[in-house]
Design a protein around this motif. Structure first.
Motif, PDB file in Angstrom:
ATOM      1  N   VAL A 225       0.858  -1.181   0.000  1.00  0.00           N
ATOM      2  CA  VAL A 225       0.000   0.000   0.000  1.00  0.00           C
ATOM      3  C   VAL A 225       0.891   1.226   0.000  1.00  0.00           C
ATOM      4  CG1 VAL A 225      -0.228  -0.018   2.537  1.00  0.00           C
ATOM      5  CG2 VAL A 225      -1.901   1.214   1.129  1.00  0.00           C
ATOM      6  N   GLY A 226       0.528   2.225  -0.816  1.00  0.00           N
ATOM      7  CA  GLY A 226       1.350   3.416  -0.860  1.00  0.00           C
ATOM      8  C   GLY A 226       0.824   4.435  -1.849  1.00  0.00           C
ATOM      9  N   PHE A 227       1.746   5.244  -2.372  1.00  0.00           N
ATOM     10  CA  PHE A 227       1.383   6.374  -3.215  1.00  0.00           C
ATOM     11  C   PHE A 227       2.421   6.560  -4.305  1.00  0.00           C
ATOM     12  CE2 PHE A 227       3.642   7.800   0.584  1.00  0.00           C
ATOM     13  CZ  PHE A 227       4.794   8.341   0.005  1.00  0.00           C
ATOM     14  N   ALA A 228       2.061   7.347  -5.315  1.00  0.00           N
ATOM     15  CA  ALA A 228       2.974   7.680  -6.405  1.00  0.00           C
ATOM     16  C   ALA A 228       2.460   8.933  -7.093  1.00  0.00           C
ATOM     17  CB  ALA A 228       3.075   6.530  -7.408  1.00  0.00           C
ATOM     18  N   GLY A 229       3.357   9.610  -7.790  1.00  0.00           N
ATOM     19  CA  GLY A 229       2.972  10.776  -8.560  1.00  0.00           C
ATOM     20  C   GLY A 229       3.206  12.086  -7.836  1.00  0.00           C
ATOM     21  N   PRO A 230       3.097  13.202  -8.537  1.00  0.00           N
ATOM     22  CA  PRO A 230       3.300  14.515  -7.923  1.00  0.00           C
ATOM     23  C   PRO A 230       2.339  14.735  -6.771  1.00  0.00           C
ATOM     24  CG  PRO A 230       3.177  14.674 -10.329  1.00  0.00           C
ATOM     25  CD  PRO A 230       2.771  13.279  -9.971  1.00  0.00           C
ATOM     26  N   ASP A 231       2.876  15.206  -5.637  1.00  0.00           N
ATOM     27  CA  ASP A 231       2.045  15.452  -4.452  1.00  0.00           C
ATOM     28  C   ASP A 231       1.265  14.213  -4.025  1.00  0.00           C
ATOM     29  OD1 ASP A 231       2.820  18.216  -4.325  1.00  0.00           O
ATOM     30  OD2 ASP A 231       1.403  18.614  -5.941  1.00  0.00           O
ATOM     31  N   GLU A 232       1.866  13.047  -4.260  1.00  0.00           N
ATOM     32  CA  GLU A 232       1.230  11.771  -3.878  1.00  0.00           C
ATOM     33  C   GLU A 232      -0.176  11.689  -4.483  1.00  0.00           C
ATOM     34  OE1 GLU A 232       2.265  13.892  -0.895  1.00  0.00           O
ATOM     35  OE2 GLU A 232       4.163  13.351  -1.831  1.00  0.00           O
ATOM     36  N   ARG A 233      -0.271  12.051  -5.763  1.00  0.00           N
ATOM     37  CA  ARG A 233      -1.586  12.136  -6.401  1.00  0.00           C
ATOM     38  C   ARG A 233      -2.327  10.806  -6.382  1.00  0.00           C
ATOM     39  NH1 ARG A 233      -3.145  14.232 -12.558  1.00  0.00           N
ATOM     40  NH2 ARG A 233      -5.274  13.374 -12.529  1.00  0.00           N
ATOM     41  N   TYR A 234      -1.625   9.715  -6.648  1.00  0.00           N
ATOM     42  CA  TYR A 234      -2.276   8.406  -6.740  1.00  0.00           C
ATOM     43  C   TYR A 234      -1.944   7.566  -5.511  1.00  0.00           C
ATOM     44  CZ  TYR A 234      -2.657   9.886 -11.565  1.00  0.00           C
ATOM     45  OH  TYR A 234      -2.928  10.607 -12.689  1.00  0.00           O
ATOM     46  N   THR A 235      -2.953   6.931  -4.960  1.00  0.00           N
ATOM     47  CA  THR A 235      -2.711   5.919  -3.947  1.00  0.00           C
ATOM     48  C   THR A 235      -3.120   4.567  -4.518  1.00  0.00           C
ATOM     49  OG1 THR A 235      -4.878   6.246  -2.891  1.00  0.00           O
ATOM     50  CG2 THR A 235      -2.998   7.502  -2.014  1.00  0.00           C
ATOM     51  N   LEU A 236      -2.424   3.542  -4.068  1.00  0.00           N
ATOM     52  CA  LEU A 236      -2.666   2.199  -4.590  1.00  0.00           C
ATOM     53  C   LEU A 236      -2.572   1.195  -3.456  1.00  0.00           C
ATOM     54  CD1 LEU A 236      -3.081   0.298  -7.019  1.00  0.00           C
ATOM     55  CD2 LEU A 236      -0.595   0.341  -7.368  1.00  0.00           C
ATOM     56  N   LEU A 264       0.662   2.692 -13.342  1.00  0.00           N
ATOM     57  CA  LEU A 264       1.189   4.029 -13.069  1.00  0.00           C
ATOM     58  C   LEU A 264       2.524   4.373 -13.707  1.00  0.00           C
ATOM     59  CD1 LEU A 264       0.251   4.249  -9.281  1.00  0.00           C
ATOM     60  CD2 LEU A 264      -0.860   5.409 -11.195  1.00  0.00           C
ATOM     61  N   LYS A 265       3.320   3.409 -14.110  1.00  0.00           N
ATOM     62  CA  LYS A 265       4.641   3.771 -14.624  1.00  0.00           C
ATOM     63  C   LYS A 265       4.519   4.550 -15.931  1.00  0.00           C
ATOM     64  CE  LYS A 265       9.330   2.084 -15.290  1.00  0.00           C
ATOM     65  NZ  LYS A 265      10.235   0.901 -15.216  1.00  0.00           N
ATOM     66  N   GLY A 266       5.098   5.740 -15.953  1.00  0.00           N
ATOM     67  CA  GLY A 266       5.063   6.566 -17.158  1.00  0.00           C
ATOM     68  C   GLY A 266       3.752   7.285 -17.397  1.00  0.00           C
ATOM     69  N   TYR A 267       2.778   7.128 -16.481  1.00  0.00           N
ATOM     70  CA  TYR A 267       1.486   7.789 -16.670  1.00  0.00           C
ATOM     71  C   TYR A 267       1.535   9.184 -16.077  1.00  0.00           C
ATOM     72  CZ  TYR A 267      -3.487   8.807 -16.347  1.00  0.00           C
ATOM     73  OH  TYR A 267      -4.730   9.404 -16.456  1.00  0.00           O
ATOM     74  N   SER A 268       1.233  10.184 -16.865  1.00  0.00           N
ATOM     75  CA  SER A 268       1.340  11.564 -16.400  1.00  0.00           C
ATOM     76  C   SER A 268       0.024  12.130 -15.886  1.00  0.00           C
ATOM     77  CB  SER A 268       1.863  12.461 -17.533  1.00  0.00           C
ATOM     78  OG  SER A 268       1.012  12.392 -18.663  1.00  0.00           O
ATOM     79  N   GLY A 269      -1.052  11.411 -16.097  1.00  0.00           N
ATOM     80  CA  GLY A 269      -2.344  11.879 -15.615  1.00  0.00           C
ATOM     81  C   GLY A 269      -3.024  12.836 -16.579  1.00  0.00           C
ATOM     82  N   ALA A 270      -4.320  13.019 -16.363  1.00  0.00           N
ATOM     83  CA  ALA A 270      -5.089  13.886 -17.257  1.00  0.00           C
ATOM     84  C   ALA A 270      -4.984  15.337 -16.805  1.00  0.00           C
ATOM     85  CB  ALA A 270      -6.552  13.444 -17.240  1.00  0.00           C
TER      86      ALA A 270
END
Length: 270
Positions: A225-236, A264-270
C-alpha cells in the motif's frame, strides 16, 4: 487483447463511487481506463487472488476491482496504522514516545522489522489499545481470527481498508506527521522496494509492504500500500493471496509490482 475481451475487462473493473462519503466519483482519460483493463487482465492471469484499489486524489476517481473487499491476512501493513496511532496518542498526551520508541517506529516502517513492531505493540497496549482505534484510520473491515494470536501480524483486512488507511495518512494527519510518514515510506529499505514501487522511480513512490508464508494453507501473502505521482496524487492498495507455497514470495512480488507498473509507470495523468 481482443476488443470484446477488453470491453468485458473494463466493465468488470468499473469506475465506482469513492469510498469516502461526500467525495464524488469522476471520469478518467482513456489511457488510464486501458491501463486498468490491462492490470485486471494481468491479475486474472496470475495465481491466487489480488484485491486492487487505485485512487486519484486530484480528481476523486476511485477504481476498485472485484476482489477489493476480499479479506486477506494483512501481514505487516498494519505497522503503518500503528505508527499513526502512536503519533496521535503522543499528540494527545496519552503516551510519551521516547527516542527509543521513535527508533523502533522507524525500523518497523523502513525495513518492516517485526521485533520492533512487537515491542511497540506490547509496550503500548496491544489489541486493547491499538485494535479499537484502527477502524478510525480506515481499517473498518478488519477482524482477528481466534485460530491465531491477536496482534498486528494476524489481522484479516481488505484492499479497501488499506486504501482508506493511506488516505487517512495523506489527508487527515497533522502536516508534520504526514510529512514524516511520506518520507519514511519513500525511503524504505530495498526489501520493501516492490509492489507500489513498480510505479517507477520518476513517480517518487512510497509504500508499506507486508508479506508472509504463514497463510493458513502455507502459501504466501504479498501486500503493498502506498502512493505515487506529484504530491502523492495516486494511492494504490494491493493485497495478493498468491495461493502458492513454493516460491510464492517471488510470485507475489512479481504480481504486485507488475500491477503497479501497468497502472502508473510513465502515466502523467489527465
Amino acid at each position: 487483447m481482443g476488443k470484446l475481451l477488453l470491453t468485458a475487462v473494463l466493465a468488470a473493473f468499473a469506475l465506482l463511487p469513492a469510498a469516502d462519503p461526500g467525495t464524488p466519483s469522476a471520469p478518467v482519460d482513456r489511457e488510464l481506463r486501458v491501463r486498468m483493463g490491462r492490470a485486471q487482465a494481468y491479475a486474472d492471469s496470475r495465481p491466487g487472488v489480488t484485491g486492487i484499489v487505485l485512487r486519484d486524489r486530484r480528481t476523486g476517481a476511485v477504481y476498485r476491482n472485484p476482489a477489493a473487499g476480499t479479506l486477506i491476512w494483512a501481514c505487516s501493513t498494519p505497522k503503518l496504522a500503528m505508527a499513526v496511532d502512536l503519533l496521535l496518542r503522543d499528540d494527545s498526551g496519552a503516551v510519551t514516545l521516547t527516542a527509543e520508541d521513535r527508533d523502533l517506529m522507524h525500523r518497523m516502517l523502513h525495513s518492516s522489522d517485526d521485533d520492533a513492531a512487537h515491542v511497540l505493540w506490547t509496550r503500548y497496549g496491544g489489541e486493547a489499545e491499538f485494535a479499537r482505534r484502527f477502524p478510525a484510520y480506515g481499517l473498518a473491515d478488519m477482524r482477528f481470527s481466534d485460530r491465531h494470536p491477536h496482534h498486528w501480524g494476524w489481522i484479516l483486512t481488505t484492499a479497501d481498508d488499506l486504501d482508506r488507511l493511506i488516505g487517512y495518512v495523506l489527508t487527515r494527519l497533522p502536516a508534520r506527521h504526514r510529512h514524516y510518514l511520506v518520507r519514511e515510506l519513500r525511503t524504505v529499505d530495498v526489501n520493501q522496494q516492490w509492489g507500489v514501487w513498480g510505479a517507477g522511480e520518476a513517480a517518487r513512490p512510497g509504500n508499506k509492504n507486508g508479506w508472509s508464508d504463514d497463510n493458513d494453507d502455507g502459501s504466501w501473502i504479498m501486500n503493498s500500500v502506498g502512493f505515487a505521482g506529484p504530491d502523492e496524487r495516486y494511492t494504490l492498495a494491493l493485497m495478493n493471496n498468491t495461493q502458492v507455497i513454493r516460491d510464492g514470495d517471488e510470485v507475489g512480488r512479481e504480481t504486485t509490482t507488475r500491477i503497479a507498473e501497468i497502472l502508473l509507470k510513465g502515466y502523467s495523468g489527465a
